[in-house]
Design a protein around this motif. Sequence first.
Motif, short mmCIF file in Angstrom:
data_model
loop_
_atom_site.label_atom_id
_atom_site.label_comp_id
_atom_site.label_asym_id
_atom_site.label_seq_id
_atom_site.Cartn_x
_atom_site.Cartn_y
_atom_site.Cartn_z
N ALA A 108 43.63 86.09 53.95
CA ALA A 108 44.89 87.11 53.40
C ALA A 108 45.80 86.25 52.89
O ALA A 108 46.60 86.69 51.81
CB ALA A 108 45.00 88.05 54.62
N ASP A 109 46.02 85.08 53.57
CA ASP A 109 47.44 84.31 53.10
C ASP A 109 47.02 83.55 51.74
O ASP A 109 48.15 83.39 51.14
CB ASP A 109 47.77 83.26 54.20
CG ASP A 109 48.37 84.03 55.49
OD1 ASP A 109 48.32 85.29 55.67
OD2 ASP A 109 48.95 83.42 56.29
N VAL A 110 45.84 83.33 51.54
CA VAL A 110 45.52 82.66 50.42
C VAL A 110 45.61 83.55 49.09
O VAL A 110 46.10 83.34 48.14
CB VAL A 110 44.14 82.09 50.38
CG1 VAL A 110 43.73 81.43 49.38
CG2 VAL A 110 43.94 80.94 51.70
N HIS A 111 45.09 84.89 49.64
CA HIS A 111 45.43 85.83 48.52
C HIS A 111 46.98 86.23 47.94
O HIS A 111 47.08 86.15 47.14
CB HIS A 111 44.69 87.36 48.92
CG HIS A 111 43.06 87.32 48.80
ND1 HIS A 111 42.70 87.51 47.61
CD2 HIS A 111 42.32 87.16 49.77
CE1 HIS A 111 41.27 87.53 47.83
NE2 HIS A 111 40.95 87.44 49.23
N ASP A 112 47.75 86.23 49.15
CA ASP A 112 48.96 86.46 48.93
C ASP A 112 49.70 85.18 48.02
O ASP A 112 50.47 85.54 47.10
CB ASP A 112 49.83 86.53 50.30
CG ASP A 112 49.41 87.76 50.83
OD1 ASP A 112 48.93 88.60 50.54
OD2 ASP A 112 49.82 87.84 52.27
N GLN A 113 49.25 84.08 48.55
CA GLN A 113 49.80 82.74 47.72
C GLN A 113 49.67 83.04 46.24
O GLN A 113 50.34 82.84 45.46
CB GLN A 113 49.26 81.48 48.38
CG GLN A 113 49.71 80.15 47.52
CD GLN A 113 51.17 79.84 48.21
OE1 GLN A 113 51.28 78.99 48.80
NE2 GLN A 113 52.08 80.61 47.66
#
Length: 283
Positions: free
Chosen positions: A95-100
């Motif tokens: 999810a953090d990769v998506h946000d980045q």
Amino acid sequence: MQETVLITGCSSGIGRASALAFLEEDWTVYATARNPADVQTLGEAGCEIATLDVTDDGDVERVVDRILDEEGAIDCLVNNAGYGRFGPIEDVPVADVHDQFDVNVYGPHRLARAVLPSMRRERDGTIINVSSVLGRLSMPGTGVYSGSKHALEAMSDALRNELAEYDVDVVVVEPGPVRTAFSERADREVRSDDSSSSGSDDGRSGAYEEFYRVFEDTQLVAGDGPGSVEPETVADAVVNAASMTQPPARVQPGTLPRAAVLARHLPDGVRDAAYDLLRKLSR
């Protein structure tokens, strides 16, 4: 005729400094941020301000339409909004990769698509994508952030050639460490992975504690270390690129990023050995 620039991520650092630098050069400046309170002082200084979350299609359309209605054209877009999600690849939740990528890659893509019909019609304009030296050289613990900036660099290369026939320029600005709040947020992002060793998306795997120690001891992305520059230095490079008739494809503000970009030409084995040596020296 006064030229118009739209800048994202103006709440602090490079974005705020760029807004003031364009203002000094008599541009009409639209300074944007997710929180309008963060750019209120820029409004008092003479900028037009607007709420803009680069991950929100509606925000992007609304702000671009407003500028075109009020000014008739957007002469320059500065895609500056961004942040860094650092940590070992295994420890960063998907999810953090998506946000980045949503902020650092899809955001600039949204803005470019919104302004380009007008720029092509005018057969004039400049898109400036604020990347990083880490967009050319990935280091341990920077994989997700570097990946987003690598993607931005690749899209910029394609876009630059796609727009050549319309006389629209695309410039990538690649700073190294900058004295902004960027490193503080990066540190918070890393610390948000608690020290649990469950291996789940909720915490660290427990396999990279040495990295976290080195990160905390050396402040890997700190903006106050050797070779770091003030945000005004980057802002000057942004304004210069926007003002040139034939700007370069890439600009590296400061000595450190120019030297670091050259390091990407070293053989992989040499770079890997350098990282290994750094790890051993930090023990």
